[in-house]
Design a protein around this motif. Structure first.
Motif, short mmCIF file in Angstrom:
data_model
loop_
_atom_site.label_atom_id
_atom_site.label_comp_id
_atom_site.label_asym_id
_atom_site.label_seq_id
_atom_site.Cartn_x
_atom_site.Cartn_y
_atom_site.Cartn_z
N SER A 54 0.89 -1.26 0.07
CA SER A 54 0.00 0.02 -0.13
C SER A 54 0.93 1.30 -0.08
N HIS A 55 2.03 1.10 0.44
CA HIS A 55 3.02 2.48 0.37
C HIS A 55 3.16 2.67 -0.99
N TYR A 56 3.19 1.65 -1.92
CA TYR A 56 3.35 1.86 -3.45
C TYR A 56 2.18 2.00 -4.11
N PHE A 57 1.06 1.43 -3.61
CA PHE A 57 -0.25 1.63 -4.46
C PHE A 57 -1.22 1.90 -3.14
N PRO A 58 -1.81 2.99 -3.05
CA PRO A 58 -2.68 3.05 -1.90
C PRO A 58 -4.02 2.29 -1.82
N SER A 59 -4.37 1.83 -3.34
CA SER A 59 -5.59 1.26 -3.25
C SER A 59 -5.50 0.31 -4.16
N ALA A 60 -6.00 -1.11 -3.78
CA ALA A 60 -6.23 -2.15 -4.75
C ALA A 60 -6.45 -1.75 -6.26
N GLU A 61 -7.18 -0.91 -6.40
CA GLU A 61 -7.61 -0.32 -7.88
C GLU A 61 -6.66 0.25 -8.59
N ASP A 62 -5.44 0.95 -7.93
CA ASP A 62 -4.30 1.38 -8.54
C ASP A 62 -3.49 0.33 -9.00
N LEU A 63 -3.38 -0.78 -8.21
CA LEU A 63 -2.54 -1.95 -8.64
C LEU A 63 -3.20 -2.79 -9.79
N VAL A 64 -4.69 -2.89 -9.47
CA VAL A 64 -5.27 -3.60 -10.57
C VAL A 64 -5.11 -3.02 -12.14
N ALA A 65 -5.07 -1.71 -12.12
CA ALA A 65 -4.98 -1.32 -13.43
C ALA A 65 -3.59 -1.33 -14.01
N GLU A 66 -2.51 -1.10 -13.04
CA GLU A 66 -1.23 -1.20 -13.34
C GLU A 66 -0.87 -2.48 -13.80
N ALA A 67 -1.40 -3.63 -12.98
CA ALA A 67 -1.11 -4.95 -13.53
C ALA A 67 -1.76 -5.17 -14.86
N PHE A 68 -2.98 -4.79 -15.20
CA PHE A 68 -3.17 -5.01 -16.32
C PHE A 68 -2.54 -4.37 -17.63
N SER A 69 -2.08 -3.09 -17.28
CA SER A 69 -1.54 -2.33 -18.00
C SER A 69 0.04 -3.03 -18.62
N VAL A 70 0.68 -3.59 -17.63
CA VAL A 70 1.93 -4.41 -17.67
C VAL A 70 1.81 -5.57 -18.34
N ALA A 71 0.80 -6.20 -18.04
CA ALA A 71 0.50 -7.55 -18.52
C ALA A 71 0.21 -7.76 -20.18
N SER A 72 -0.69 -6.53 -20.37
CA SER A 72 -1.13 -6.33 -21.96
C SER A 72 -0.08 -5.80 -22.73
N THR A 73 0.86 -4.75 -22.17
CA THR A 73 1.75 -4.33 -22.75
C THR A 73 2.92 -5.30 -23.14
N GLY A 74 3.17 -6.28 -22.17
CA GLY A 74 4.06 -7.16 -22.36
C GLY A 74 3.83 -8.43 -23.28
N GLU A 75 2.50 -8.46 -23.36
CA GLU A 75 1.83 -9.56 -24.44
C GLU A 75 2.06 -9.01 -25.77
N LEU A 76 1.75 -7.43 -26.20
CA LEU A 76 1.58 -6.84 -27.17
C LEU A 76 3.07 -6.84 -27.76
N ASP A 77 4.25 -6.53 -26.94
CA ASP A 77 5.52 -6.63 -27.24
C ASP A 77 6.07 -7.92 -27.89
N ALA A 78 5.47 -8.92 -27.25
CA ALA A 78 5.84 -10.51 -27.55
C ALA A 78 5.22 -10.73 -28.73
N LEU A 79 3.85 -10.32 -29.07
CA LEU A 79 3.43 -10.69 -30.26
C LEU A 79 3.51 -9.91 -31.34
N LEU A 80 4.04 -8.55 -31.18
CA LEU A 80 4.33 -7.72 -32.45
C LEU A 80 5.14 -6.67 -31.77
N PRO A 81 6.46 -6.80 -31.81
CA PRO A 81 7.44 -6.15 -31.25
C PRO A 81 7.50 -4.70 -31.93
N ALA A 82 7.53 -3.67 -31.03
CA ALA A 82 8.03 -2.32 -31.96
C ALA A 82 8.90 -1.91 -32.66
N GLU A 83 10.23 -2.73 -32.49
CA GLU A 83 11.37 -3.02 -33.49
C GLU A 83 11.35 -4.09 -34.14
#
Length: 228
Positions: A54-83
């Motif tokens: 909670s020091h880094y993420f005051p609410s679970a909502e913040d952590l859920v949103a960040e977790a989704f962003s990181v997971a989906s960005t990682g999958e996009l980079d694996a499927l279709l790299p920017a470079e």
């Protein structure tokens, strides 16, 4: 006389600790669902107190949103790299379809289903879903535009072509939780067929393209030297 050796506790930087928390939350989101991403659950995974999370993420909502962003960005980079220096747009697009229509893609499909449902009630997550949808549109449009510039694809509107392809992929991914063993080939191939049609490609161009061969990663210093 007994003795014990006390291990020195390694103190992580705030950046490293935050990255560790987000990476763990993203893994839980992918494998178990966003509902399982709670401050206590991630603390248990890392063997720390919930107060540290909670020091880094005051609410679970913040952590859920960040977790989704990181997971989906990682999958996009694996499927279709920017470079994409190791092949043609056709090869990268063929690889994208081969990966995104296989069973290994089911976890990310389930995550998107999960996120879109929960985003009805969670504004922060809704914003992240919209950002990731836009990122997917942009990335695929870039590949299509590159293919048009090189004379591999034919379309007057790369953006519209990208969205058509992604809509079909999303529709197929919506069935990630159901049995698809009896699907006819015309259905399983629907996203590829759509891409070939909107990009002016002959049937089979994206399934029969030469495999993309990326160079092997150089050995790390810890790797043993090859025999002489």
């Amino acid at each position: 006389m007994s003795s014990s050796v006390q291990r020195k506790r390694i103190r992580k930087t705030p950046e490293a600790r935050r990255a560790e928390i987000v990476e763990t939350a993203a893994r839980v989101a992918l494998t178990e669902g966003l509902e399982c991403v709670t401050l206590r659950r991630i603390a248990d995974e890392l063997a720390v107190r919930p107060g540290l999370i909670s020091h880094y993420f005051p609410s679970a909502e913040d952590l859920v949103a960040e977790a989704f962003s990181v997971a989906s960005t990682g999958e996009l980079d694996a499927l279709l790299p920017a470079e994409r220096p190791h092949g043609t747009p056709t090869q990268y697009l063929a690889r994208y379809f081969a990966l995104s229509t296989g069973d290994a893609y089911d976890d990310i499909s389930r995550l998107w289903i999960n996120a879109r449902h929960l985003s009805r009630y969670r504004p922060l997550l809704r914003d992240r879903v919209a950002e990731q949808e836009l990122a997917s549109d942009d990335r695929l449009q870039e590949v299509i535009q590159e293919g048009v510039d090189r004379g591999e694809f034919r379309t007057d509107d790369p953006r519209a072509a990208a969205i058509q392809i992604l809509v079909v992929l999303d529709g197929l991914g919506a069935h990630a939780n159901t049995d698809r063993s009896n699907r006819p080939e015309a259905v399983t191939r629907m996203a590829v067929t759509t891409a070939e049609r909107v990009l002016g490609l002959p049937y089979g161009a994206l399934t029969e393209a030469p495999a993309l061969v990326e160079p092997a990663a150089p050995p790390t210093p810890s790797d043993p030297a090859p025999p002489q």
